[in-house]
Each structure stands twice: as C-alpha cells, then as structure tokens.
Design an enzyme around this catalytic site. Structure first.
Site: not given
Ligand code: SDX
Length: 435
Positions: A311, A369
């Site tokens: 998140h 989710d």
């Molecule tokens: C919702 O914003 C809100 O409030 C949203 C929400 C709401 O109520 O409105 O809470 C609802 O959208 C919840 C989130 C649902 N999405 C998912 O579950 C999709 C999977 N999650 C990821 O796509 C990600 O965690 C995000 C999009 C939710 C957040 O991404 P960020 O904040 O941009 O963080 P990032 O992608 O830069 O990740 C940071 C690191 C990265 O590694 P590095 O590049 O630093 O080496 O963490 C890793 C990412 O690769 N990472 C994950 C991961 N999520 C982040 N690695 C594996 N699995 C994951 N799910």
C-alpha cells in the site's frame, strides 16, 4: 484556511547563494506541510514528485490515515468502532456532515436516500446498448456518467440545494445501478428497490432476487455487506478520490466526477486489486505453489505482484484487512463453507509473506483487497462485480471529498506542471526534405 493551519513556523529552501522561506502549516494530527504555493513565482522552479508520494494536494477534515501505525479514522472515529457499532448510512452521514447523526437526523437521512433509490425508467433502455458480456465496471462508468443526462436538475454545482440532491441521488442510486449491471450481465430481469428494506438488504435483493420466487433476506450476509461498504467508504486522497477532486475542480457536475472516479478505481493497482487478488489466489491454486509465486513477486524482471498486498500509505497492516478477514470467516461460517481452498491459500500466503525478509523490509502487508474477494465470491458475486461493489461503497467518500472541495473558498482548478525534457524549439521541415 483553518486556524490550526495558521503558519507558525517556516522552512528555508536554498539554491546556491539564494534562499527562500515558505510557511509550514500544522494539522490537528499527522505530518505538517510546507506551503510551496509561491515557490514558482519566487524561485522560477517547480517541485517534482511523480505519483505524489510526498505531496499534500488539499486540506481535508474527512479521513485520517496513519500508515505506520495502521490507523484509519473517519471524521476522528476509528474504522474498527464504526464497523462494529455503526452502519453504512450512518457512516455516509458522518462523512458528509462531520458528525454522527442524532436519531432524528439519521431517520431523515435514511428516508431521503430511500426515496431516491429508483433510477429513471429510460436507464433500463440505456443498458440495452451494452453487450451482455461487457465488464460491469465499463457499464458503471457509462451509466453513472449518463446520470447527468437524466438528472440535469441537480447538476448546477453553484447551488447548495442541487449539490445536496445530487449527493443523495448518487448514494441512493449506486446500488440500483450496480445491481442492474449485474442482472444485465447474467440475462436476468432488473429488480426494483423496495423501500422497506435497509440499504444492504435492498442491494442484495436487487442482485439475487428473481421474479419467480420470494427473496429470503439473510441478515448475517446483509450485515456483512453493510460492514464491507463501511470499510470501503473513504480513504483520504487515494487515486480515485484525487481524480474526482481534480475533475470537480473544473466545475464538472458530480455525476461526471464520480464516473471519472469509477474509471480510475477500475485499475488493478487500485480498486481492481480485489478482482486481481482472487484471480491470483485461483492461479496459485494450492498452498504447495505459494513459494513459486512469492519468488516471482520479488523478481524485478517479472511483472507479477502479490495482489492485495502492499500500500502507498500503510506500511503496517491495513486495519480494514483485519476486519475484512473476520467478516470473511463470518460469511463462510454462515454459508456452511468449511474448507474454501482459496481461503486456505490466502491464509498460508499471508503467513509466509509476513515472515519473509523481502516483505518485512519493504513493509508489505495485506490490504483491504486481500480478503474481500473470497468474501464476495462466497456471497455469490462474480469476480467482475468486486470492483463495482468497491465503487458503490466509495461513492460517499468521493462525494464527501468533492463537497468539501467545492465548499472550500480557496478552491481553484487543479493544474499541475511538469519537468520538460523533450525537444527544444525547432522549425518545421517540409516532407520533401525529410529523410
Ligand atoms: C487500494 O491509496 C489508497 O488508499 C488505495 C486504497 C483505497 O482504499 O482507496 O487503499 C485501495 O488501492 C489498495 C491497494 C490495492 N492494490 C494492490 O493490492 C496491488 C498490489 N500492490 C502494489 O501494486 C503496490 O503495493 C501499490 C500500488 C498498492 C502501492 O505501490 P507504491 O506505493 O507505488 O509502492 P511501489 O510500487 O513503489 O512498491 C514499493 C516496493 C517496490 O520494490 P522496489 O522497487 O522498491 O524494489 O515494494 C514492492 C515494489 O516492487 N512491492 C511489491 C508489492 N507492492 C509493492 N512487491 C510484491 N508484491 C506487491 N504487492
């Protein structure tokens, strides 16, 4: 600007031998902000923050999240207490007006919402234009946007009365439109709302009743549905809420703004993650295959991510995920589902991930989710309807944030700038001289 934001401290930004001061505003809780509204006019420079990871876009009194502590407050009330003791329409009132309603205020609000649950009869014909196999989110983007074609008597955003009616209509009609999108996709007739039913029961009946037999409401499932709506109602300045605010900042009508929010929520990185998470659990299929997927989620060359994990704000357990997991068990027990293989995979995946160095280091926890898909599937919804349910619940959050923005006297159209790295000025070359 609120009194608490009266600036008491300043911050200095220096570039070479030049420096500038900018005021710091403090909120009631949470991080302070550096007010850089005058940065460009004073320095000729912009800030640069793709994804807005460190940018506050507005002042708000609606929802507060502490990502490190896993705290979520709606108008100061912890989500755990609202989910336990309140109901969704009471939460709608709280988000819209800032206080929990008295019994009389609640009764009046419920009555107003109830009396707006039907949609214009021509909407039924509007639906006929969609293919039956259209994704229900595509139908929702289209039909909610079309509301401004049916209810133009509540689209003048400068009129407080019209803003109120449009807000009530949005909250009231989303369940009806969502149920119509579902019924249309399965080729069953639309079911009209019934005024004597509460919000969640009414919605479940519009989804699962059929004309040929009496619908028997299940109060455990209705209570679970209502609680799921509370959990999804608002979440500060997430991507879809920021979309609604930006669309509304141009003066667009609330129906069009909510349609824009629905479009943004659809993405798998946002509200689409509940559908993607269930698909992921089904693809993993068995606890024995979890290590393979955990490995893939860490591989930078593999686009696979653990859907329902991570998140932007929560670097601790999403408080909603804990309540969602409890609700999941309640629903499965009520339905007599003893061993759901998807739940087994989810519980084992969570157990393994929470002990894994990578997830610990990156502070990746289950978000809302992760368990919602299993719950909604057990309740009888197809995966394509999961994000529609998220949009149904989030509508009150979008509307409350839109209302707060419209009523903010300092509000102006949102218009970010950029770092330009494209071609410098050059002259047109006739095609005869192009190589
Ligand atoms: C919702 O914003 C809100 O409030 C949203 C929400 C709401 O109520 O409105 O809470 C609802 O959208 C919840 C989130 C649902 N999405 C998912 O579950 C999709 C999977 N999650 C990821 O796509 C990600 O965690 C995000 C999009 C939710 C957040 O991404 P960020 O904040 O941009 O963080 P990032 O992608 O830069 O990740 C940071 C690191 C990265 O590694 P590095 O590049 O630093 O080496 O963490 C890793 C990412 O690769 N990472 C994950 C991961 N999520 C982040 N690695 C594996 N699995 C994951 N799910």
């Amino acid at each position: 600007m609120d009194a608490k934001m009266a600036n008491t401290k300043t911050s200095k930004i220096s570039v070479g031998d030049q420096s500038w001061s900018f005021p710091i505003h403090e909120g009631t809780i949470g991080p302070s902000v550096i007010d850089i509204a005058k940065l460009y006019s004073q320095t000729g420079m912009f800030t640069y923050d793709p994804g807005y990871t460190s940018t506050g876009s507005c002042e708000s009194k609606i929802t507060y999240i502490d990502g490190d502590e896993g705290v979520l407050l709606y108008r100061g009330y912890p989500i755990e207490q609202l989910a336990e003791h309140g109901d969704f329409l009471e939460t709608c009132y709280l988000l819209l007006y800032g206080e929990l309603p008295t019994a009389a205020q609640r009764a009046d609000f419920v009555k107003r919402v109830t009396n707006h649950t039907m949609v214009h009869e021509q909407m039924s014909r509007f639906f006929q234009g969609f293919r039956r196999d259209a994704h229900p989110m595509a139908v929702m983007v289209g039909s909610v946007g079309a509301l401004s074609a049916f209810y133009h008597d509540s689209t003048d955003i400068s009129d407080p009365q019209q803003r109120l009616i449009a807000s009530i209509r949005m909250i009231a009609k989303m369940p009806t439109l969502a149920a119509m999108a579902y019924k249309y996709s399965i080729g069953q007739p639309f079911i009209y709302p019934k005024n004597e039913l509460n919000y969640a029961t009414n919605f479940l009946r519009m989804c699962f009743a059929v004309p040929c037999e009496e619908y028997k409401p299940n109060q455990v499932l209705a209570r679970a549905m209502d609680r799921i709506f509370i959990l999804h109602a608002d979440h500060e300045q997430n991507a879809s809420t920021s979309t609604v605010r930006l669309a509304g900042s141009s003066g667009a009508n609330p129906f069009a703004c909510v349609a824009a929010g629905i479009a943004c929520l659809w993405g798998p990185a946002h509200g689409g993650a509940n559908e993607a998470a269930l698909k992921m659990l089904a693809e993993i299929g068995h606890v024995d295959r979890i290590p393979e997927y955990i490995k893939r989620s860490k591989d930078k060359n593999d686009p696979f991510r653990l859907m329902g994990f991570g998140h932007r704000v929560y670097h601790n357990y999403d408080p909603r995920a804990k309540i969602m997991q409890k609700t999941c068990h309640e629903v499965l027990n009520e339905l007599g589902i003893k061993d759901d293989p998807l739940l087994d995979v989810a519980l084992e995946l969570e157990r393994i991930a929470l002990k894994d160095e990578y997830f610990i280091e990156k502070k990746l926890y289950p978000n809302i989710d992760f368990y919602s898909g299993i719950t909604l599937k057990a309740m009888g919804f197809p995966t394509t309807m999961f994000t529609v349910l998220f949009a149904l619940a989030r509508t009150v959050g979008w509307i409350a944030q839109w209302k707060e923005m419209i009523e903010d006297p300092s509000q102006k159209i949102g218009r970010p700038r950029q770092l330009y790295t494209g071609a410098t000025k050059r002259d047109y070359t006739p095609i005869s001289r192009r190589k």
